[in-house]
Motif scaffolding. Structure first.
Motif, PDB file in Angstrom:
ATOM      1  N   VAL A  24       0.868  -1.179   0.000  1.00  0.00           N
ATOM      2  CA  VAL A  24       0.000   0.000   0.000  1.00  0.00           C
ATOM      3  C   VAL A  24       0.904   1.228   0.000  1.00  0.00           C
ATOM      4  N   VAL A  25       0.710   2.086  -0.984  1.00  0.00           N
ATOM      5  CA  VAL A  25       1.590   3.231  -1.211  1.00  0.00           C
ATOM      6  C   VAL A  25       0.838   4.520  -0.895  1.00  0.00           C
ATOM      7  N   LEU A  26       1.340   5.267   0.076  1.00  0.00           N
ATOM      8  CA  LEU A  26       0.780   6.580   0.387  1.00  0.00           C
ATOM      9  C   LEU A  26       1.438   7.605  -0.525  1.00  0.00           C
ATOM     10  N   ALA A  27       0.626   8.250  -1.350  1.00  0.00           N
ATOM     11  CA  ALA A  27       1.147   9.190  -2.346  1.00  0.00           C
ATOM     12  C   ALA A  27       0.420  10.519  -2.190  1.00  0.00           C
ATOM     13  N   GLY A  28       0.813  11.259  -1.150  1.00  0.00           N
ATOM     14  CA  GLY A  28       0.105  12.497  -0.863  1.00  0.00           C
ATOM     15  C   GLY A  28      -1.252  12.234  -0.241  1.00  0.00           C
ATOM     16  N   PHE A  29      -1.317  11.222   0.616  1.00  0.00           N
ATOM     17  CA  PHE A  29      -2.557  10.878   1.326  1.00  0.00           C
ATOM     18  C   PHE A  29      -2.548  11.628   2.646  1.00  0.00           C
ATOM     19  N   MET A  30      -3.377  12.665   2.739  1.00  0.00           N
ATOM     20  CA  MET A  30      -3.284  13.611   3.852  1.00  0.00           C
ATOM     21  C   MET A  30      -4.190  13.200   5.004  1.00  0.00           C
ATOM     22  N   ARG A  31      -3.913  12.011   5.509  1.00  0.00           N
ATOM     23  CA  ARG A  31      -4.637  11.498   6.666  1.00  0.00           C
ATOM     24  C   ARG A  31      -3.651  10.862   7.631  1.00  0.00           C
ATOM     25  N   ILE A  32      -3.847  11.099   8.927  1.00  0.00           N
ATOM     26  CA  ILE A  32      -3.122  10.342   9.942  1.00  0.00           C
ATOM     27  C   ILE A  32      -3.890   9.054  10.169  1.00  0.00           C
ATOM     28  N   LEU A  33      -3.218   7.935  10.006  1.00  0.00           N
ATOM     29  CA  LEU A  33      -3.883   6.637  10.035  1.00  0.00           C
ATOM     30  C   LEU A  33      -3.892   6.064  11.445  1.00  0.00           C
ATOM     31  N   SER A  34      -4.961   5.361  11.776  1.00  0.00           N
ATOM     32  CA  SER A  34      -5.101   4.776  13.106  1.00  0.00           C
ATOM     33  C   SER A  34      -4.116   3.623  13.291  1.00  0.00           C
ATOM     34  N   ASP A  35      -3.818   3.336  14.543  1.00  0.00           N
ATOM     35  CA  ASP A  35      -2.846   2.284  14.849  1.00  0.00           C
ATOM     36  C   ASP A  35      -3.287   0.935  14.296  1.00  0.00           C
ATOM     37  N   SER A  94      11.614  15.307   4.060  1.00  0.00           N
ATOM     38  CA  SER A  94      12.737  15.711   4.908  1.00  0.00           C
ATOM     39  C   SER A  94      13.706  14.544   4.984  1.00  0.00           C
ATOM     40  N   LEU A  95      14.865  14.808   5.532  1.00  0.00           N
ATOM     41  CA  LEU A  95      15.842  13.751   5.765  1.00  0.00           C
ATOM     42  C   LEU A  95      15.568  13.164   7.150  1.00  0.00           C
ATOM     43  N   LEU A  96      14.580  12.284   7.197  1.00  0.00           N
ATOM     44  CA  LEU A  96      14.213  11.661   8.469  1.00  0.00           C
ATOM     45  C   LEU A  96      15.437  11.017   9.114  1.00  0.00           C
ATOM     46  N   PRO A  97      15.534  11.059  10.454  1.00  0.00           N
ATOM     47  CA  PRO A  97      14.477  11.435  11.415  1.00  0.00           C
ATOM     48  C   PRO A  97      14.329  12.934  11.674  1.00  0.00           C
ATOM     49  N   LYS A  98      15.035  13.765  10.932  1.00  0.00           N
ATOM     50  CA  LYS A  98      14.861  15.212  11.096  1.00  0.00           C
ATOM     51  C   LYS A  98      13.527  15.667  10.493  1.00  0.00           C
ATOM     52  N   TYR A  99      12.939  16.664  11.085  1.00  0.00           N
ATOM     53  CA  TYR A  99      11.797  17.401  10.533  1.00  0.00           C
ATOM     54  C   TYR A  99      10.612  16.499  10.179  1.00  0.00           C
ATOM     55  N   LYS A 100      10.146  15.801  11.188  1.00  0.00           N
ATOM     56  CA  LYS A 100       8.881  15.086  11.033  1.00  0.00           C
ATOM     57  C   LYS A 100       7.741  16.097  11.010  1.00  0.00           C
ATOM     58  N   GLY A 101       6.601  15.685  10.472  1.00  0.00           N
ATOM     59  CA  GLY A 101       5.435  16.560  10.481  1.00  0.00           C
ATOM     60  C   GLY A 101       5.376  17.490   9.286  1.00  0.00           C
ATOM     61  N   MET A 102       4.739  18.627   9.484  1.00  0.00           N
ATOM     62  CA  MET A 102       4.393  19.534   8.393  1.00  0.00           C
ATOM     63  C   MET A 102       5.420  20.656   8.217  1.00  0.00           C
ATOM     64  N   HIS A 103       5.269  21.381   7.083  1.00  0.00           N
ATOM     65  CA  HIS A 103       6.020  22.615   6.799  1.00  0.00           C
ATOM     66  C   HIS A 103       7.528  22.398   6.865  1.00  0.00           C
ATOM     67  N   THR A 104       7.989  21.291   6.335  1.00  0.00           N
ATOM     68  CA  THR A 104       9.402  20.943   6.471  1.00  0.00           C
ATOM     69  C   THR A 104      10.306  21.913   5.728  1.00  0.00           C
ATOM     70  N   HIS A 105       9.903  22.388   4.569  1.00  0.00           N
ATOM     71  CA  HIS A 105      10.776  23.251   3.769  1.00  0.00           C
ATOM     72  C   HIS A 105      11.028  24.577   4.490  1.00  0.00           C
ATOM     73  N   GLN A 106       9.968  25.165   5.039  1.00  0.00           N
ATOM     74  CA  GLN A 106      10.119  26.410   5.780  1.00  0.00           C
ATOM     75  C   GLN A 106      10.979  26.194   7.016  1.00  0.00           C
ATOM     76  N   ARG A 107      10.771  25.104   7.724  1.00  0.00           N
ATOM     77  CA  ARG A 107      11.522  24.842   8.959  1.00  0.00           C
ATOM     78  C   ARG A 107      13.003  24.623   8.662  1.00  0.00           C
ATOM     79  N   VAL A 108      13.298  23.911   7.567  1.00  0.00           N
ATOM     80  CA  VAL A 108      14.690  23.688   7.172  1.00  0.00           C
ATOM     81  C   VAL A 108      15.381  25.020   6.883  1.00  0.00           C
ATOM     82  N   MET A 109      14.675  25.898   6.165  1.00  0.00           N
ATOM     83  CA  MET A 109      15.263  27.192   5.834  1.00  0.00           C
ATOM     84  C   MET A 109      15.400  28.082   7.077  1.00  0.00           C
TER      85      MET A 109
END
Length: 212
Positions: A83-94, A110-125
């Protein structure tokens, strides 16, 4: 295509990542594309490629768990290997994640484990990072926390904006995501417990493709 290896793709938007997967010509069959939003371009891309589509509108469900139960039932009708998530904007249940553990993947900008979550490009800059990228990872119950298979890494340029950085990252995502999916379809990648194995050997870290 090798019809023996079956993929179901989940998306929520324009489907550019789906298009990159379709255009690559994987050693696999995309059995279905499912969206949680009606009328998105990603569904049109799937239909143009003669891939079955389904819509499960999450706004019609009383809870995340109820939606995920129906989504799981829809996916399992196709008996997918992946199952491939391709821009699926849902947090999935356990429960959903655990049901597909080891055969559920995502790509995160992002280069995980850095910058999990949203707005990664702005946070990196904002943090003045010299490097940025994207990571293909197995999904576990921790947000953006699953074992990483493959990363694209590139420099943050002096004249970058969050928008230009996002665009540059996206072009690399369209290269590495189909690559990782191909490795899985070919049996080269396997998740054992919480460890990733490639060609039978435990990986000490993700494969990194540098675009310097």
């Amino acid at each position: 295509m090798n019809s023996d290896y079956r993929i179901v793709v989940l998306l929520s938007g324009s489907g550019t990542t789906l298009q990159s997967i379709i255009d690559t010509g994987l050693p696999a069959t995309i059995s279905a594309v499912i969206s949680n939003k009606p009328g998105v371009m990603g569904l049109n891309r799937a239909k143009e490629a003669n891939i079955p589509t389904h819509v499960l509108d999450h706004t019609t469900y009383s809870s995340r768990e109820a939606f995920d139960q129906d989504l799981q039932q829809q996916i399992d009708e196709y008996k997918p290997d992946l199952v491939v998530l391709a821009g699926f904007m849902r947090i999935l249940s356990d429960d959903f994640v655990n049901h597909y553990y080891g055969r559920l993947i995502n790509i995160h900008p992002s280069l995980l484990p850095k910058y999990k979550g949203m707005h990664t490009h702005q946070r990196v800059m904002d943090d003045g990072e010299p490097l940025h990228g994207s990571s293909v990872h197995f999904v576990n119950t921790e947000l953006d926390g699953g074992p990483v298979v493959l990363q694209a890494r590139l420099p943050v340029l002096p004249n970058d904006s969050p928008e230009s950085l996002e665009l540059r990252i996206k072009t690399k995502e369209h290269l590495i995501y189909p690559t990782a999916i191909s490795w899985l379809a070919e049996g080269r990648i396997e998740l054992k417990g919480n460890e990733v194995y490639m060609d039978g050997k435990k990986m000490s870290g993700p494969v990194v493709m540098d675009y310097m």
